[in-house]
Motif scaffolding. Structure first.
Motif, mmCIF file in Angstrom:
data_model
loop_
_atom_site.group_PDB
_atom_site.id
_atom_site.type_symbol
_atom_site.label_atom_id
_atom_site.label_comp_id
_atom_site.label_asym_id
_atom_site.label_seq_id
_atom_site.Cartn_x
_atom_site.Cartn_y
_atom_site.Cartn_z
ATOM 1 N N VAL A 192 0.848 -1.193 0.000
ATOM 2 C CA VAL A 192 0.000 0.000 0.000
ATOM 3 C C VAL A 192 0.880 1.239 0.000
ATOM 4 O O VAL A 192 1.784 1.380 0.821
ATOM 5 C CB VAL A 192 -0.949 0.004 1.218
ATOM 6 C CG1 VAL A 192 -1.703 1.327 1.314
ATOM 7 C CG2 VAL A 192 -1.914 -1.172 1.148
ATOM 8 N N SER A 193 0.619 2.137 -0.948
ATOM 9 C CA SER A 193 1.370 3.392 -0.996
ATOM 10 C C SER A 193 0.534 4.577 -0.539
ATOM 11 O O SER A 193 1.082 5.581 -0.082
ATOM 12 C CB SER A 193 1.915 3.645 -2.408
ATOM 13 O OG SER A 193 0.868 3.678 -3.349
ATOM 14 N N GLU A 194 -0.787 4.456 -0.641
ATOM 15 C CA GLU A 194 -1.661 5.552 -0.210
ATOM 16 C C GLU A 194 -3.089 5.037 -0.096
ATOM 17 O O GLU A 194 -3.499 4.153 -0.837
ATOM 18 C CB GLU A 194 -1.602 6.694 -1.225
ATOM 19 C CG GLU A 194 -2.290 7.952 -0.783
ATOM 20 C CD GLU A 194 -2.048 9.127 -1.740
ATOM 21 O OE1 GLU A 194 -2.723 10.148 -1.562
ATOM 22 O OE2 GLU A 194 -1.214 9.008 -2.654
ATOM 23 N N ILE A 195 -3.834 5.604 0.841
ATOM 24 C CA ILE A 195 -5.256 5.300 0.995
ATOM 25 C C ILE A 195 -6.002 6.624 1.057
ATOM 26 O O ILE A 195 -5.623 7.519 1.809
ATOM 27 C CB ILE A 195 -5.545 4.486 2.271
ATOM 28 C CG1 ILE A 195 -4.803 3.147 2.241
ATOM 29 C CG2 ILE A 195 -7.040 4.268 2.442
ATOM 30 C CD1 ILE A 195 -4.947 2.333 3.521
ATOM 31 N N LYS A 196 -7.048 6.742 0.256
ATOM 32 C CA LYS A 196 -7.889 7.936 0.246
ATOM 33 C C LYS A 196 -9.325 7.527 0.537
ATOM 34 O O LYS A 196 -9.827 6.568 -0.048
ATOM 35 C CB LYS A 196 -7.832 8.632 -1.106
ATOM 36 C CG LYS A 196 -6.472 9.170 -1.455
ATOM 37 C CD LYS A 196 -6.628 10.448 -2.240
ATOM 38 C CE LYS A 196 -5.274 11.039 -2.526
ATOM 39 N NZ LYS A 196 -4.962 12.153 -1.717
ATOM 40 N N MET B 50 -13.208 8.275 0.124
ATOM 41 C CA MET B 50 -14.091 9.002 -0.771
ATOM 42 C C MET B 50 -15.517 8.552 -0.486
ATOM 43 O O MET B 50 -15.954 7.510 -0.986
ATOM 44 C CB MET B 50 -13.698 8.722 -2.228
ATOM 45 C CG MET B 50 -14.494 9.462 -3.242
ATOM 46 S SD MET B 50 -14.104 11.201 -3.106
ATOM 47 C CE MET B 50 -15.174 11.858 -4.337
ATOM 48 N N SER B 51 -16.205 9.287 0.374
ATOM 49 C CA SER B 51 -17.591 9.014 0.714
ATOM 50 C C SER B 51 -17.753 7.596 1.257
ATOM 51 O O SER B 51 -17.275 7.306 2.341
ATOM 52 C CB SER B 51 -18.487 9.269 -0.491
ATOM 53 O OG SER B 51 -19.838 9.134 -0.149
ATOM 54 N N THR B 52 -18.375 6.704 0.494
ATOM 55 C CA THR B 52 -18.685 5.354 0.980
ATOM 56 C C THR B 52 -17.557 4.355 0.780
ATOM 57 O O THR B 52 -17.669 3.207 1.199
ATOM 58 C CB THR B 52 -19.935 4.803 0.253
ATOM 59 O OG1 THR B 52 -19.655 4.766 -1.153
ATOM 60 C CG2 THR B 52 -21.156 5.660 0.526
ATOM 61 N N HIS B 53 -16.483 4.767 0.116
ATOM 62 C CA HIS B 53 -15.404 3.846 -0.229
ATOM 63 C C HIS B 53 -14.030 4.399 0.142
ATOM 64 O O HIS B 53 -13.857 5.601 0.319
ATOM 65 C CB HIS B 53 -15.425 3.537 -1.735
ATOM 66 C CG HIS B 53 -16.524 2.605 -2.118
ATOM 67 N ND1 HIS B 53 -17.856 2.937 -2.048
ATOM 68 C CD2 HIS B 53 -16.480 1.330 -2.575
ATOM 69 C CE1 HIS B 53 -18.586 1.915 -2.437
ATOM 70 N NE2 HIS B 53 -17.779 0.929 -2.766
ATOM 71 N N HIS B 54 -13.086 3.478 0.235
ATOM 72 C CA HIS B 54 -11.670 3.827 0.342
ATOM 73 C C HIS B 54 -11.003 3.433 -0.976
ATOM 74 O O HIS B 54 -11.286 2.357 -1.520
ATOM 75 C CB HIS B 54 -10.981 3.070 1.480
ATOM 76 C CG HIS B 54 -11.194 3.691 2.821
ATOM 77 N ND1 HIS B 54 -12.278 3.404 3.612
ATOM 78 C CD2 HIS B 54 -10.455 4.584 3.512
ATOM 79 C CE1 HIS B 54 -12.188 4.083 4.737
ATOM 80 N NE2 HIS B 54 -11.099 4.815 4.706
ATOM 81 N N ILE B 55 -10.142 4.294 -1.463
ATOM 82 C CA ILE B 55 -9.342 3.996 -2.644
ATOM 83 C C ILE B 55 -7.956 3.647 -2.138
ATOM 84 O O ILE B 55 -7.306 4.470 -1.474
ATOM 85 C CB ILE B 55 -9.276 5.193 -3.603
ATOM 86 C CG1 ILE B 55 -10.692 5.638 -3.975
ATOM 87 C CG2 ILE B 55 -8.462 4.839 -4.854
ATOM 88 C CD1 ILE B 55 -10.751 7.022 -4.581
ATOM 89 N N ILE B 56 -7.520 2.438 -2.421
ATOM 90 C CA ILE B 56 -6.221 1.963 -1.947
ATOM 91 C C ILE B 56 -5.284 1.860 -3.147
ATOM 92 O O ILE B 56 -5.554 1.125 -4.093
ATOM 93 C CB ILE B 56 -6.332 0.602 -1.247
ATOM 94 C CG1 ILE B 56 -7.379 0.656 -0.122
ATOM 95 C CG2 ILE B 56 -4.973 0.153 -0.715
ATOM 96 C CD1 ILE B 56 -7.671 -0.684 0.508
ATOM 97 N N PHE B 57 -4.205 2.617 -3.110
ATOM 98 C CA PHE B 57 -3.179 2.566 -4.141
ATOM 99 C C PHE B 57 -2.092 1.601 -3.684
ATOM 100 O O PHE B 57 -1.671 1.643 -2.530
ATOM 101 C CB PHE B 57 -2.557 3.951 -4.360
ATOM 102 C CG PHE B 57 -3.524 4.959 -4.910
ATOM 103 C CD1 PHE B 57 -3.610 5.181 -6.280
ATOM 104 C CD2 PHE B 57 -4.342 5.697 -4.069
ATOM 105 C CE1 PHE B 57 -4.490 6.115 -6.798
ATOM 106 C CE2 PHE B 57 -5.232 6.632 -4.568
ATOM 107 C CZ PHE B 57 -5.313 6.845 -5.938
ATOM 108 N N GLY B 58 -1.651 0.757 -4.594
ATOM 109 C CA GLY B 58 -0.611 -0.196 -4.235
ATOM 110 C C GLY B 58 0.498 -0.224 -5.260
ATOM 111 O O GLY B 58 0.241 -0.316 -6.468
ATOM 112 N N GLU B 59 1.733 -0.120 -4.760
ATOM 113 C CA GLU B 59 2.883 -0.292 -5.637
ATOM 114 C C GLU B 59 3.102 -1.781 -5.845
ATOM 115 O O GLU B 59 3.226 -2.545 -4.887
ATOM 116 C CB GLU B 59 4.140 0.343 -5.048
ATOM 117 C CG GLU B 59 5.320 0.242 -5.994
ATOM 118 C CD GLU B 59 6.550 0.989 -5.519
ATOM 119 O OE1 GLU B 59 7.595 0.819 -6.185
ATOM 120 O OE2 GLU B 59 6.487 1.710 -4.516
#
Length: 164
Positions: free
Chosen positions: A126-130, A132-141
């Protein structure tokens, strides 16, 4: 003039059901605790550094492990994985152990569960978690990739599975 009224969530979901998406299984683990969820909200972000994103509903408290683990795997499902997709979607009332018993899982680098016969698997940190309302956006390297023989893919559209 722009419409400043919010779109009705049901209307939005009905329209989005016409949007075909590849079916993915996103998995994670902390020690012996594992979690997997069937999703269509995932995509590539960039190839340098290789990065993907997944969107997870934050209303399910069981998804909290994804926000704590620091790792995840994105597994692309083939047509023959439809029963596995159902098992991890929550459509079936089965235990977590029964869900993971529907497939063969191993590990690559991070320790996230990798579906052995997935069309492609992306092992991520995981590089970042944002939020956004009802969800989380998880970025992964992506730290490791494995892909298997090309077979028909499982896609979801009009609230049903299809193959491509």
């Amino acid at each position: 003039m722009l419409n400043k009224q919010p779109i009705d969530p049901r209307l939005y979901r009905d329209a989005m059901s016409r949007f075909g998406g590849h079916v993915q299984l996103v998995t994670t683990a902390i020690s012996e605790e594992r979690r997997g969820v069937t999703i269509t909200a995932a995509c590539s972000v960039t190839d340098s550094p290789a990065t993907v994103l997944v969107c997870l509903n934050n209303s399910n408290p069981k998804n909290d492990i994804f926000f704590r683990s620091g790792i995840f795997a994105l597994n692309t499902l083939a047509a023959h994985h439809q029963a596995l997709a159902d098992a991890f979607s929550g459509r079936m009332q089965i235990t977590n152990e029964e869900r993971f018993a529907t497939g063969v899982f191993d590990k690559l680098v991070t320790g996230a569960p990798i579906l052995h016969d997935a069309l492609a698997s992306f092992d991520c940190r995981v590089s970042e978690i944002k939020e956004m309302s009802t969800h989380h956006i998880i970025f992964g390297e992506v730290v490791a990739v494995r892909y298997n023989e090309a077979k028909p893919a499982l896609v979801y559209m009009n609230r049903d599975y299809h193959t491509l």
